[in-house]
Design an enzyme around this catalytic site. Structure first.
Site, PDB file in Angstrom:
ATOM      1  N   VAL A   1     -19.544  23.702  56.208  1.00 41.80           N
ATOM      2  CA  VAL A   1     -19.105  22.891  55.069  1.00 41.80           C
ATOM      3  C   VAL A   1     -20.027  21.710  54.796  1.00 41.80           C
ATOM      4  O   VAL A   1     -19.935  21.075  53.731  1.00 41.80           O
ATOM      5  CB  VAL A   1     -17.656  22.392  55.264  1.00 41.80           C
ATOM      6  CG1 VAL A   1     -16.693  23.571  55.318  1.00 41.80           C
ATOM      7  CG2 VAL A   1     -17.535  21.515  56.506  1.00 41.80           C
TER       8      VAL A   1
ATOM      9  N   SER B   1      -5.022  13.273  59.302  1.00 44.63           N
ATOM     10  CA  SER B   1      -4.500  13.157  60.657  1.00 44.63           C
ATOM     11  C   SER B   1      -3.746  11.848  60.733  1.00 44.63           C
ATOM     12  O   SER B   1      -4.001  10.926  59.942  1.00 44.63           O
ATOM     13  CB  SER B   1      -5.656  13.157  61.671  1.00 44.63           C
ATOM     14  OG  SER B   1      -5.226  12.714  62.937  1.00 44.63           O
TER      15      SER B   1
ATOM     16  N   TYR C   1     -13.687   9.415  63.532  1.00 45.50           N
ATOM     17  CA  TYR C   1     -12.769  10.429  63.017  1.00 45.50           C
ATOM     18  C   TYR C   1     -11.683   9.791  62.159  1.00 45.50           C
ATOM     19  O   TYR C   1     -11.377  10.258  61.059  1.00 45.50           O
ATOM     20  CB  TYR C   1     -12.156  11.170  64.203  1.00 45.50           C
ATOM     21  CG  TYR C   1     -11.149  12.235  63.862  1.00 45.50           C
ATOM     22  CD1 TYR C   1     -11.546  13.479  63.378  1.00 45.50           C
ATOM     23  CD2 TYR C   1      -9.784  12.011  64.067  1.00 45.50           C
ATOM     24  CE1 TYR C   1     -10.620  14.466  63.100  1.00 45.50           C
ATOM     25  CE2 TYR C   1      -8.845  12.995  63.790  1.00 45.50           C
ATOM     26  CZ  TYR C   1      -9.263  14.228  63.310  1.00 45.50           C
ATOM     27  OH  TYR C   1      -8.344  15.210  63.031  1.00 45.50           O
ATOM     28  N   ALA C   2     -11.112   8.698  62.646  1.00 44.92           N
ATOM     29  CA  ALA C   2     -10.055   8.015  61.916  1.00 44.92           C
ATOM     30  C   ALA C   2     -10.550   7.486  60.580  1.00 44.92           C
ATOM     31  O   ALA C   2      -9.855   7.582  59.560  1.00 44.92           O
ATOM     32  CB  ALA C   2      -9.498   6.866  62.762  1.00 44.92           C
TER      33      ALA C   2
ATOM     34  N   LYS D   1     -10.978  10.447  58.166  1.00 51.88           N
ATOM     35  CA  LYS D   1      -9.698  10.985  57.718  1.00 51.88           C
ATOM     36  C   LYS D   1      -8.976  10.007  56.788  1.00 51.88           C
ATOM     37  O   LYS D   1      -8.260  10.426  55.870  1.00 51.88           O
ATOM     38  CB  LYS D   1      -8.826  11.327  58.926  1.00 51.88           C
ATOM     39  CG  LYS D   1      -9.321  12.525  59.723  1.00 51.88           C
ATOM     40  CD  LYS D   1      -9.437  13.786  58.872  1.00 51.88           C
ATOM     41  CE  LYS D   1      -9.699  15.021  59.717  1.00 51.88           C
ATOM     42  NZ  LYS D   1      -9.845  16.245  58.885  1.00 51.88           N
TER      43      LYS D   1
END
Length: 256
Positions: free
Chosen positions: A67, A145, A158-159, A162
Site C-alpha cells: 500500500v 486503533s 503508530y498512535a 492512527k
C-alpha cells in the site's frame, strides 16, 4: 424478522492487509456472506493460501500489493474493476507497528510506520475513491486503533498515524457525502491476532466470545463491525469512528 439490511451479498470488497488476523477473517466473512472479495497483502504466497481456503458463495481474488506504492495500489483497483466491474467497499486494514520509546524511534522507523498506516490509507482511499465517485456510490472503512484515539505509551509513531486516520475519516466523510461515498473507521482495542499472540502470548482459543467482562476480543468480532458498516444497516452513519474494545477503562471509586 427482516435482516436484509445487514446483507453484503453481491458487493465487491477490497481488503488490504488480509493475509492474516483481522483482515483474513474479514475476507472470509464477506465471501461467506456472498460478497466478491479481493484479498491483498505484500506476500502473494500468503494471500493465495487465504483465497484457496475461502469457501464462497462469493468469489475471491488474490492481489499482491504494497500500500506504500502508488503503482501497486492503482494496479489493485484496476484489477478489481476488471474482474468484478466495480469497487463497492474498501477496507483499509493494512498496518504495522513496533514498540519503542519515542526517543528510541529512528527517522526510518517513524517513516516506515507512518507510511504503512497513514500514507497507505491515503493511496488506497484516493485511488479507490476516484472509482467510487465516478460510479456514484461507495463505502470506505478505515482502521484506526484505541492507540489513535487515546494515545499509547511506546507506540507514539503508530498512535500518531492512527490519529490522523481518524481525522481523515471525518474530513472525507464530509467532502464525499455528495458523491454518495460513506467513510467510517473502526478502532479496535486488543484483539487475539497472530501479532498480539507473538507479543502477549494470548491465543484466540483462550478467548470466550460470550464473556462480557474481558479486555481482549476476537477477529470475528471486529469483522462483525466491519460488515455492519459495509451494509445498508449503517446507511445513516458516516464520518464516525466505532471503538471495539470490550470493557472500558474508567476511574473506579477509591477504597475508603
Amino acid at each position: 424478522m427482516k435482516t436484509d439490511q445487514f446483507s453484503v451479498d453481491g458487493k465487491t470488497v477490497v481488503i488490504t492487509g488480509s493475509s492474516q488476523g483481522i483482515g483474513k477473517v474479514t475476507a472470509e466473512r464477506f465471501a461467506a456472506s456472498g460478497a466478491n472479495v479481493v484479498v491483498s497483502s505484500r506476500t502473494q504466497e500468503k494471500i493465495d493460501e487465504v483465497v484457496a481456503g475461502i469457501d464462497g458463495p462469493g468469489e475471491a481474488l488474490a492481489m499482491e500489493c504494497d500500500v506504500r506504492e502508488r503503482d501497486a495500489v492503482e494496479a489493485l483497483i484496476e484489477a478489481t474493476v476488471e474482474e468484478f466491474g466495480s469497487v463497492d467497499v474498501l477496507v483499509n486494514n493494512a498496518g504495522a507497528s513496533f514498540m519503542a520509546n519515542f526517543e528510541g524511534i529512528s527517522e526510518n522507523g517513524w517513516k516506515t510506520i507512518v507510511d504503512i498506516n497513514l500514507h497507505g490509507t491515503y493511496h488506497c482511499t484516493q485511488v479507490a475513491g476516484e472509482e467510487m465517485r465516478e460510479q456514484g456510490h461507495g463505502n470506505i472503512i478505515n482502521f484506526a486503533s484505541v492507540a489513535g484515539t487515546e494515545g499509547a505509551p511506546y507506540m507514539s509513531h503508530y498512535a500518531a498515524a492512527k490519529a490522523a486516520v481518524v481525522n481523515l475519516t471525518r474530513t472525507l466523510a464530509f467532502e464525499w457525502a455528495s458523491d454518495d461515498v460513506r467513510v467510517n473507521c473502526v478502532a479496535p482495542g486488543f484483539v487475539a491476532t497472530p501479532g498480539v499472540e507473538s507479543q502477549m502470548g494470548v491465543t484466540a482459543d483462550e478467548i470466550d466470545r460470550e464473556t462480557v467482562d474481558r479486555r481482549i476480543g476476537l477477529s470475528e468480532e471486529i469483522a462483525d463491525t466491519v460488515q455492519f458498516l459495509a451494509s445498508p444497516a449503517s446507511s445513516y452513519i458516516t464520518g464516525e469512528t466505532i471503538t471495539v474494545r470490550g470493557v472500558p477503562d474508567i476511574m473506579e471509586s477509591p477504597d475508603v
